[in-house]
Design a protein around this motif. Sequence first.
Motif, PDB file in Angstrom:
ATOM      1  N   ALA A  96       1.055  -1.555  -0.135  1.00 13.53           N
ATOM      2  CA  ALA A  96       0.134  -0.007  -0.472  1.00 13.53           C
ATOM      3  C   ALA A  96       0.577   1.563  -0.043  1.00 13.53           C
ATOM      4  O   ALA A  96       2.042   1.267   0.336  1.00 13.53           O
ATOM      5  CB  ALA A  96      -0.583   0.225   1.480  1.00 13.53           C
ATOM      6  N   ASN A  97       0.028   2.253  -1.376  1.00 11.21           N
ATOM      7  CA  ASN A  97       0.961   3.638  -1.087  1.00 11.21           C
ATOM      8  C   ASN A  97       0.400   4.517   0.290  1.00 11.21           C
ATOM      9  O   ASN A  97      -0.221   5.307  -0.021  1.00 11.21           O
ATOM     10  CB  ASN A  97       0.658   4.245  -2.427  1.00 11.21           C
ATOM     11  N   HIS A  98       1.582   5.607   0.674  1.00 14.15           N
ATOM     12  CA  HIS A  98       0.673   6.141   2.056  1.00 14.15           C
ATOM     13  C   HIS A  98       1.129   7.831   1.424  1.00 14.15           C
ATOM     14  O   HIS A  98       2.392   8.338   0.796  1.00 14.15           O
ATOM     15  CB  HIS A  98       1.641   6.264   2.874  1.00 14.15           C
ATOM     16  N   ASN A  99       0.148   7.731   0.913  1.00 10.44           N
ATOM     17  CA  ASN A  99      -0.160   9.571  -0.418  1.00 10.44           C
ATOM     18  C   ASN A  99      -1.190  10.431   1.219  1.00 10.44           C
ATOM     19  O   ASN A  99      -1.903   9.864   1.187  1.00 10.44           O
ATOM     20  CB  ASN A  99      -0.257   9.314  -1.683  1.00 10.44           C
ATOM     21  N   GLU A 100      -1.190  11.438   0.324  1.00  7.73           N
ATOM     22  CA  GLU A 100      -2.426  12.130   0.692  1.00  7.73           C
ATOM     23  C   GLU A 100      -3.695  11.860   0.269  1.00  7.73           C
ATOM     24  O   GLU A 100      -4.878  12.131   0.881  1.00  7.73           O
ATOM     25  CB  GLU A 100      -2.317  13.637  -0.327  1.00  7.73           C
ATOM     26  N   THR A 156      -6.915  10.922   3.644  1.00 10.03           N
ATOM     27  CA  THR A 156      -8.149  11.474   2.950  1.00 10.03           C
ATOM     28  C   THR A 156      -8.929  10.282   3.155  1.00 10.03           C
ATOM     29  O   THR A 156     -10.094  10.412   3.577  1.00 10.03           O
ATOM     30  CB  THR A 156      -8.784  12.624   1.479  1.00 10.03           C
ATOM     31  N   ASP A 157      -8.589   9.696   2.356  1.00  2.00           N
ATOM     32  CA  ASP A 157      -9.626   8.529   2.395  1.00  2.00           C
ATOM     33  C   ASP A 157      -9.997   8.060   3.485  1.00  2.00           C
ATOM     34  O   ASP A 157     -10.548   7.516   4.320  1.00  2.00           O
ATOM     35  CB  ASP A 157      -9.375   7.129   0.826  1.00  2.00           C
ATOM     36  N   LEU A 158      -8.658   7.390   4.589  1.00  6.82           N
ATOM     37  CA  LEU A 158      -9.188   6.999   5.946  1.00  6.82           C
ATOM     38  C   LEU A 158      -9.821   8.035   6.638  1.00  6.82           C
ATOM     39  O   LEU A 158     -10.601   7.269   7.148  1.00  6.82           O
ATOM     40  CB  LEU A 158      -7.405   7.058   6.361  1.00  6.82           C
ATOM     41  N   LYS A 159     -10.178   9.070   6.486  1.00  7.32           N
ATOM     42  CA  LYS A 159     -10.836   9.865   7.457  1.00  7.32           C
ATOM     43  C   LYS A 159     -12.015   9.477   7.109  1.00  7.32           C
ATOM     44  O   LYS A 159     -12.947   9.015   7.396  1.00  7.32           O
ATOM     45  CB  LYS A 159     -10.029  11.438   7.492  1.00  7.32           C
ATOM     46  N   ASP A 185      -8.548  13.809  13.325  1.00  6.25           N
ATOM     47  CA  ASP A 185      -8.187  15.244  12.649  1.00  6.25           C
ATOM     48  C   ASP A 185      -6.479  15.303  12.213  1.00  6.25           C
ATOM     49  O   ASP A 185      -6.677  15.500  11.526  1.00  6.25           O
ATOM     50  CB  ASP A 185      -7.661  16.026  13.979  1.00  6.25           C
ATOM     51  N   GLU A 186      -6.141  13.874  12.419  1.00 12.84           N
ATOM     52  CA  GLU A 186      -4.409  14.119  12.136  1.00 12.84           C
ATOM     53  C   GLU A 186      -4.518  12.767  12.175  1.00 12.84           C
ATOM     54  O   GLU A 186      -4.424  11.629  12.683  1.00 12.84           O
ATOM     55  CB  GLU A 186      -3.460  14.909  13.028  1.00 12.84           C
ATOM     56  N   ILE A 187      -3.724  11.508  11.246  1.00 12.75           N
ATOM     57  CA  ILE A 187      -2.891  10.097  10.866  1.00 12.75           C
ATOM     58  C   ILE A 187      -1.699  10.111  10.192  1.00 12.75           C
ATOM     59  O   ILE A 187      -1.306  11.324   9.513  1.00 12.75           O
ATOM     60  CB  ILE A 187      -3.934   9.873   9.391  1.00 12.75           C
TER      61      ILE A 187
END
Length: 658
Positions: free
Chosen positions: A585-589, A593-596, A610-612
Motif C-alpha cells: 500500500a502507498n501512503h499518499n495524500e 483523506t480516504d482513511l478519514k 483529525d490527524e493521521i
Amino acid sequence: MSSDSSAKIETVLQEERVFNPSDETINRASIKGFAQYQKMVNSAKSDPQKFWGEAALEGLHWFKPFNTVLDWTDPPFARWFDGGKTNVSYNCLDRHVKQGKGEKIAIIWEGEPGEVRKITYKQLLEQVCRTANALKEIGIKKGDLVALYMPMVPEAAVAMLACARIGAPHSVVFGGFSSEALRDRINDGQAKAIITADGGFRKDKIISLKNAVDSALSGNSCPSVESVLVVKRTSESISFSPGRDYWWHELVPAQSIDCPAEEMDSEDRLFVLYTSGSTGKPKGVVHTTAGYNLWAHMTFQWIFDVREEEIYWCTADVGWITGHSYIVYGPLSNGSTTVMYEGVPRPSNPGAFWDLIERHKINIFYTAPTAIRAFMKSGRDIPDKYNLKSLRLLGTVGEPINPEAWIWYRDVIGGNSCPIVDTWWQTETGGVMISPLPGAIPTKPGSATLPLPGIEAEIVNAEGKSVDVNQGGYLVIKHPWPGMMRTVHGNPQRFRESYWEYLPPINGSLVYFAGDGARRDKDGYFWIMGRVDDVINVSGHRLGTMEIESALVSHNSVAEAAVVGKPDDIKGEAIVAFVTLESGANHNEKLLTDLKVHVSTEIGAIARPDEIRFTNSLPKTRSGKIMRRLLRALAAGEEVKGDTSTLEDRNVLDELRK
Ligand code: ATP
Ligand code: MG
C-alpha cells in the motif's frame, strides 16, 4: 478520572456478524450448548462455595483437603481453600504418571535452529525432581524466591515446576528484558538465586543472557542473590564466578530422581510476575498455590477442551502470564501435550508458525492479535502454502482483536471452520475470565463474549452504577475467584488502591476494577473498548480507542492502527491516529483523506481522526501490546516520560519523532 461523573464511554462500532458453533463442534465438546453453560453459571452464582469446593476436590490432588472454600472476611485479601495441602508440580506431573500416563508426551519443544525434543510425563517428572534437588543443594529452601531469566527451552518449564515442587516461589523475567529491568525485578522480589542460560536465540540473533545477569549483579547491586544456575544453550563464551555460578549440566544430572513434592498450604506463594507495563510501571503480581492451580486447570479445560490425543500450542513466552497459565500450568495440570517453540516468525522465516502446525499436526493454536495483524500485513500467500487442516480451535489473547483481524484469522488460518476463542484476562486474574466456550457460545468478531462460570463481570459508571446496554464504562468483577491475584508484591496498599478502591463499593462490597473499558450488547456480550487510561474526550464525547482503530484496520490498506488524544483548545482532545500499512500500500495524500472518510462512514463523524500519521511500526511492549501512553506524548509534542523499560524497540520512538 474524567470530570464527567457519569463517565460513560460512547460506543460507535456496530458489529453484527454472529457465528454459531457447528454441530461437529457441539458434538465433540464437553460443555454442549448454551443451556449447559447457563446451568454452570447458575450453580456457581447460587452457591459459589459449593461450586468451587467441588471443582477443587475434583480438579486437584490434595495431600490434605481444605476446611473452607473462600474466606473473604478481610477484603480485598482473599483466602481460598484454607487448611488444604497440595502441590502444583504434583498436580502437573506425579498424578498423571501414577495414573499410567507416564509415556504420554508432555512437552514437544522445537528450538530455533530446528531441533526437536519430545519429553514424556515420566521424563519430565524425573527432570523436575533432579532440578529440585539441585536447587536444594545450592541452598534454596521453601519460601525463597528464585528469579528465572531464560530462553524458551524446556529447562524453563522444568525450573518453574522444580521451584513449585520445593515451595520456592518463582519470578520469571522475560529473556528479552535488559539487565536493568532484570535487576529491578530481582531486587523488588529479593531473589535468592537466578536460573538462566548462557544465551538464547531470538530472531536470527543470539542474546547474551548470562552477560546480562552479570551486569545486573555487578557491584553488589543485587545483594540478595547467592547463586546462579546456568543452562548451556548457545555455547558462547561467558564468564563464570566460582562459588556463585553453577552449570546446569554439571549440577542437575548428578541429582537423584527422588524428590517428594513439598506439601504446600493453599495460600503459599507460587509465583510473582510483573505486568507487561502497557500503561505504566509494572506491578509485581502475587499468585498463590491452590487457587491459581485450580483456575489454570479449569479454564484450560473449559476453553480448549483438549482431547487425549490432541496437540495444543500457545505461542506466548513463559515470561508472560499466558506462558505460565497456558504453556505450563494449565496444559500440564490437565495431562495434555503442550508445544513450546523457541522461535518467532520473522522476515527470514515468515511461515515459521504454519510450518510448525503442519509438521506437528497441531490441533489447537493460541496466539495474540499483534501476531495476527503482522500475518495479515505480509499477506495470505504465506500461510496458504501450508497444510493447516489439523487445526480445530483458534485462540487469541493480549489485546482487543479488531473484527477484520478476527475474520482473517478464521478464514485464512482456520479455513472457516475453526471456532475462535477471544480470551480476555490479565496477569492479575491468573487465567481467562471472559471467553467463548467453543461448544456452547456463539461468537461475534471482536467480542470476548461472556464471562466464565463463577465470574461476575459487569460494566459500571464512575459511581458504580450499572450502565445501559451498549454504553461503555468500567469493566469490574464483583465476586472473588480462585485465580485472583492476592497482592502486589511488597505493597498491599497499592493492591487495595489500584484494583479495589478505584471505584466505590457496590452494595457495600469492594469490586475489582480491571483497568479496561468495555460495553455489553443486547445479548449481554462483552466488548472490550480499550484501557480507560487511553479514553479520548472529543467535544464531551468519551471514545474508546479500540473502535476507531478497528474502523481503520477494516480499510484494505491498513495493517495496524493506534489512536490517541492530543490536547485541543476547542474540542478538548483531537484524535490522532498512527497507522501502519499492508505491504504494497502507498501512503499518499489521497489515502490520508480516504482513511478519514472511511472512519466517518464506518462509525461516524465524531470519530473521524483529525490527524493521521503513517509509520512503519508502532511502539509495543515486549509482549506485543501497543503502548498508547508513549504515542500520546509524541502526538502532544511532549517529552516521553515515565517507564519505558518494557518498550520492545527503542528505534520505533526515534522513527516516530521524525
Ligand atoms: P500494565 O498493567 O502494567 O499496564 P498490561 O495490562 O499490558 O500491563 P497484562 O496483564 O499482560 O499487562 O495485560 C492485560 C491486559 O491486556 C488487559 O487488561 C487488557 O487491556 C488486555 N487484554 C488481554 N486480553 C484481551 C482480550 N482478549 N481482549 C481485549 N483486551 C485484552
Ligand atoms: Mg494491566
